[in-house]
Design an enzyme around this catalytic site. Structure first.
Site, PDB file in Angstrom:
ATOM      1  CE  LYS A  40      -0.759  -3.262  -1.047  1.00 34.34           C
ATOM      2  NZ  LYS A  40      -1.648  -2.517  -0.114  1.00 34.34           N
ATOM      3  CB  SER A 115       0.519  -1.935   3.110  1.00 30.43           C
ATOM      4  OG  SER A 115      -0.718  -1.926   2.437  1.00 30.43           O
ATOM      5  CB  SER A 139      -2.577   0.555   2.473  1.00 28.75           C
ATOM      6  OG  SER A 139      -2.288   0.027   3.739  1.00 28.75           O
TER       7      SER A 139
END
Lengths: 436, 89
Positions: A40, A115, A139
């Site tokens: 990420k 997210s 997330s």
């Protein structure tokens, strides 16, 4: 360590990546030798730009690796790219990214969740077998549920946050995402294998577990609040039937209640925006980020850089947090939120002294259509089932449990602090049973 | 109830630029969100310290750190090994 180059030039149909590394060095030995892993884009990677999904860090190249990245590399993994995400992790759909939304590989007209939507989409689309996500209020678990993969939010303090560009430090953890529980468990083993003194909240407790599918006699609590108002009945039905499968495997199912959950969402948003307002103050264009105009007076210079560099949701949360901490409102919002958080912790401690794990839906709904949710408050409400685990600092996993109208549903299993092993076992037992 | 003026003031405190359109939208949204936060008025109990936590501090010893060149690498404006910042006055 012997090094090999892993050529990796996939077509990114879902906008899952912000940066693709092309040729990534990998080890020939180690537990992840030659395995392509996506990371990420809020986790620092030395020499590979790390944007946090924001314009303000568009050209930021970290001079060091996050601890988890060092551990992955040491085990031979190839860091093949940095995945798209909601800007600074603030979102539930990956639509707040400055680099465009991620599409859900299961149905590209739908959001992948957020997210960590890019990590989930990259895994779900088969671009990589595993990826790192981060979870502040769901997330990792939300996109895992929406994309039909497995995602684990570890206990607060089990995985080093060194090199993580967090927006709410007291809530966020880095965790593994993969298509199977076994791969999630394997990745968890690697990212906890060496203790990191650089993160003072990190405990030396490596995860060395091999998933076990025998859950006979395990006590599983099912909170009534997890099936309350706002939970799509079809989602509830899928999850109840998954809990039935666990019962069929010999687990004992006990209804329970988490009364403090009524305040959890409000407490979460007060705490995370407050932390964001302080945390994101450092993005002013001086040490990194776009060039600040040094001829301007500092307030004006910072204001201009932050207006151009931050998206709407980030600015909204910074403002909300600044307000919640401001004189006259601190007691009404921040102090009350801390008490509510404490009550959530106590409720979980009480329930988890009676049961081994708690099960329920990960998300209250199916994946939304892209652009469907525009009102911030109604978006925040969709985090209602995931934020309690972050407030309490407990581990929680999302494992796919069937589909409704072709869209994936996630079963969430939460456990005691530092008891990832049991949470993983329940998810594994379910996965193995439905695959058989 | 927060007004446009309140939001503008907070934006100033946070060094966040805000346009007229933003201001109108944010004010409406803030009022809806803060109305929801009022649910916290019903929370009972006192804030207490966490018994199970303790500080983990290291000795304040000098250790090797990143080379100066790397540290300055992301700064937009540098001079003689320093980072240049906007004027304070």
């Amino acid at each position: 360590m012997a090094v090999q180059e892993i050529p990796w030039t996939p077509e990114d149909h879902y906008n899952a990546f912000i940066t693709i590394c092309g040729e990534a060095p990998a080890g020939k030995t180690g537990r992840l030798a030659g395995v392509p892993v996506a990371v990420k884009d809020n986790i620092s990677t030395q020499g590979i730009r790390t944007t946090c999904g924001s314009r303000i860090l568009e050209n930021y190249i970290p001079p060091y690796d996050a601890h988890v990245v060092t551990l992955l590399s040491n085990e031979g993994a190839a860091i093949v790219g940095k995945t798209n995400m909601d800007e600074f992790g603030m979102g539930t759909t990956t639509e707040t990214s400055a680099y465009g939304p991620v599409l859900n590989p299961v149905d590209p007209t739908r959001v992948p969740g957020g997210s960590s939507g890019g990590s989930a989409a990259a895994v779900a689309a088969g671009m990589v077998p595993m990826a790192l996500g981060t979870d502040t209020g769901g997330s990792i678990r939300c996109p895992a549920a929406f994309c039909g993969i497995v995602g684990l939010k570890p206990t607060y303090g089990r995985v080093s946050r060194f090199g993580l560009i967090a927006y709410a430090n007291s809530l966020e953890q880095i965790g593994p995402m993969a298509r199977t529980v076994r791969d999630v468990s394997h990745m968890m083993e690697v990212i906890t294998s060496v203790h990191d003194p650089r993160d003072s909240t990190c405990r030396a407790q490596p995860y060395t577990h091999i998933p076990q599918s025998d859950i006979a006699g395990m006590r599983i609590g099912v909170p009534v609040e997890c099936f309350g108002e706002g939970v799509d009945l079809r989602v509830a039905e899928s999850v109840r039937s998954a809990i039935g499968v666990l019962e069929g495997l010999g687990a004992e199912i006990l209804e329970c209640s988490i009364p403090s959950m009524a305040y959890a969402l409000a407490a979460y948003y007060v705490i995370c925006t407050s932390e964001a307002s302080s945390n994101l103050a450092r993005f002013d264009g001086v040490r990194y980020g776009p060039d600040v105009d040094v001829k301007k007076v500092w307030h004006e210079a910072y204001r201009d850089v932050r207006m151009a560099g931050f998206g709407t949701e980030v600015r909204r949360r910074i403002l909300l947090g600044t307000f919640a901490l401001s004189a006259g409102y601190h007691g009404k919002y921040y102090t009350k939120a801390q008490v509510a958080r404490q009550n959530v912790c106590r409720d979980f401690t009480r329930i988890l002294s009676d049961v081994d794990v708690i099960a329920g839906p990960t998300m209250p709904t199916l994946p939304f259509r892209l652009g469907e949710k525009t009102d911030p408050l109604s978006m925040y409400f969709t985090d209602i089932l995931t934020v309690p685990a972050n407030l309490a600092g407990i581990p929680a996993i999302s494992v796919p449990c069937g589909r409704v109208d072709g869209l994936p549903v996630g079963l969430q299993v939460m456990g005691r602090r530092f008891d990832e092993e049991r949470v993983v076992d329940v998810a594994y037992a379910y996965e193995q049973e439905v695959q058989a | 109830m927060v007004s446009d003026k309140d939001v503008e003031h907070i934006a100033q405190l946070a060094d966040i630029g805000i346009t007229k359109d933003d201001l109108r939208e944010f004010t409406v949204q803030f009022n809806a969100i803060l109305d929801y936060f009022d649910i916290l008025d019903g929370v009972t109990g006192e804030e207490q310290g966490e018994d199970s936590l303790c500080n983990v501090l290291r000795e304040d010893d000098g250790t090797p750190s990143l080379p100066q060149e790397d540290v300055l690498g992301n700064a937009g404006s540098t001079e003689d090994g320093f980072i240049r910042a906007p004027r304070v006055m």
